[in-house]
Design an enzyme around this catalytic site. Structure first.
Site, PDB file in Angstrom:
ATOM      1  N   GLY A  46       0.835  -1.192   0.000  1.00 17.65           N
ATOM      2  CA  GLY A  46       0.000   0.000   0.000  1.00 17.65           C
ATOM      3  C   GLY A  46       0.867   1.239   0.000  1.00 17.65           C
ATOM      4  N   GLN A  51       3.084   9.990   1.125  1.00 14.21           N
ATOM      5  CA  GLN A  51       4.342   9.245   1.044  1.00 14.21           C
ATOM      6  C   GLN A  51       5.116   9.539  -0.242  1.00 14.21           C
ATOM      7  OE1 GLN A  51       2.391   5.263   2.061  1.00 14.21           O
ATOM      8  NE2 GLN A  51       4.396   5.083   3.017  1.00 14.21           N
ATOM      9  N   CYS A 106       6.083  -0.234   6.660  1.00 12.95           N
ATOM     10  CA  CYS A 106       5.666   0.967   5.933  1.00 12.95           C
ATOM     11  C   CYS A 106       6.814   1.408   5.032  1.00 12.95           C
ATOM     12  CB  CYS A 106       5.328   2.067   6.942  1.00 12.95           C
ATOM     13  SG  CYS A 106       4.812   3.612   6.182  1.00 12.95           S
ATOM     14  N   LEU A 107       6.485   1.782   3.803  1.00  7.94           N
ATOM     15  CA  LEU A 107       7.535   2.223   2.877  1.00  7.94           C
ATOM     16  C   LEU A 107       8.237   3.477   3.388  1.00  7.94           C
ATOM     17  CD1 LEU A 107       5.809   1.610  -0.575  1.00  7.94           C
ATOM     18  CD2 LEU A 107       7.427   0.154   0.642  1.00  7.94           C
ATOM     19  N   HIS A 148      -4.123   1.384   8.009  1.00 13.27           N
ATOM     20  CA  HIS A 148      -2.749   1.906   7.968  1.00 13.27           C
ATOM     21  C   HIS A 148      -2.650   3.045   6.938  1.00 13.27           C
ATOM     22  CE1 HIS A 148       1.812   1.274   7.856  1.00 13.27           C
ATOM     23  NE2 HIS A 148       1.577   2.039   6.795  1.00 13.27           N
ATOM     24  N   GLU A 149      -3.173   2.794   5.733  1.00 12.16           N
ATOM     25  CA  GLU A 149      -3.074   3.809   4.669  1.00 12.16           C
ATOM     26  C   GLU A 149      -3.931   5.030   4.998  1.00 12.16           C
ATOM     27  OE1 GLU A 149      -0.738   3.538   2.638  1.00 12.16           O
ATOM     28  OE2 GLU A 149      -0.349   1.430   3.088  1.00 12.16           O
ATOM     29  N   HIS A 152      -2.237   7.528   7.146  1.00 13.78           N
ATOM     30  CA  HIS A 152      -1.273   8.404   6.460  1.00 13.78           C
ATOM     31  C   HIS A 152      -1.930   9.727   6.046  1.00 13.78           C
ATOM     32  CE1 HIS A 152       2.486   6.237   6.058  1.00 13.78           C
ATOM     33  NE2 HIS A 152       1.885   5.147   5.610  1.00 13.78           N
TER      34      HIS A 152
HETATM   35 CO    CO Z   1       2.696   3.275   5.499  1.00 10.98          CO
END
Ligand code: CO
Length: 196
Positions: A46, A51, A106-107, A148-149, A152
């Site tokens: 995701g 991000q 997480c990226l 989670h997304e 953000h």
């Molecule tokens: Co993340």
């Protein structure tokens, strides 16, 4: 294929509240495509607007990758993951039920995983890339990924939900990773994390 620079913890944009999308146009489609390609190149499941430096309420989840992970968890040995990215625009989680602990990554916090508690089941309303209203009922990993997304978009990271001790370890790992990418990262890593 356009890969976007991935912001990492410490970058201000990750802490801002993202703005509603007001126009569903070609530019938005291009953004969603680039986000999906970036997510895939970074081996993520995701990715959210902030991000990639875009403070808009959009995230993309790869449902093919979700199925792959779920199959693995069921003891199956899937050969490879399908790539099935879905864009969620102006999402809203309207129902939450139960609790689940799940190991998240997480990226924007590369090379770190930790268990986080989330709702086990959710209902999420969103607009698809063409501006049509949609609703999804999700549980387990899919529900975790959406929560989670969605976080953000409000400037919240999963490491905000763990102990300060663990958070300290996470920050050290990220710093080390970024240093290593600068020194001798692969071409893809440098494109994703090395710029700026
Ligand atoms: Co993340």
């Amino acid at each position: 294929m356009t890969l976007l620079h991935i912001s990492t913890v410490g970058d201000k944009i990750l802490r801002e509240k993202a703005k509603e999308v007001t126009e569903f146009n070609g530019e938005l489609k291009e953004l969603a495509t680039n986000m999906a390609d970036t997510m895939r190149a970074a081996d993520g499941l995701g990715i959210a607007g902030p991000q990639v430096g875009v403070s808009l309420r959009i995230f993309v989840i790869d449902f093919g990758y979700l199925d792959f992970v779920k199959a693995e968890e069921n003891g199956e040995k899937p050969k490879s993951a399908e790539f099935r990215p879905v864009a969620f625009i102006n999402p809203e989680i309207i129902e939450k039920e139960g609790k689940i602990m799940y190991g998240e990554g997480c990226l924007s916090v590369p090379k770190y995983n930790a268990d986080v508690e989330r709702a086990e089941k959710i209902v999420c309303r969103y607009f698809d890339i063409d501006g049509n209203p949609q609703e999804i009922k999700a549980s387990g990993l899919t529900a975790v990924a959406i929560q989670h997304e969605n976080d953000h978009l409000d400037g919240v990271l999963f490491i905000d939900k763990i102990s300060s001790l663990k958070r300290g370890i996470a920050l050290k790992k990220v710093k080390k990773f970024l240093g290593a990418v600068r020194e001798n990262g692969s071409k893809t890593e440098t494109e994703l994390y090395g710029k700026q």
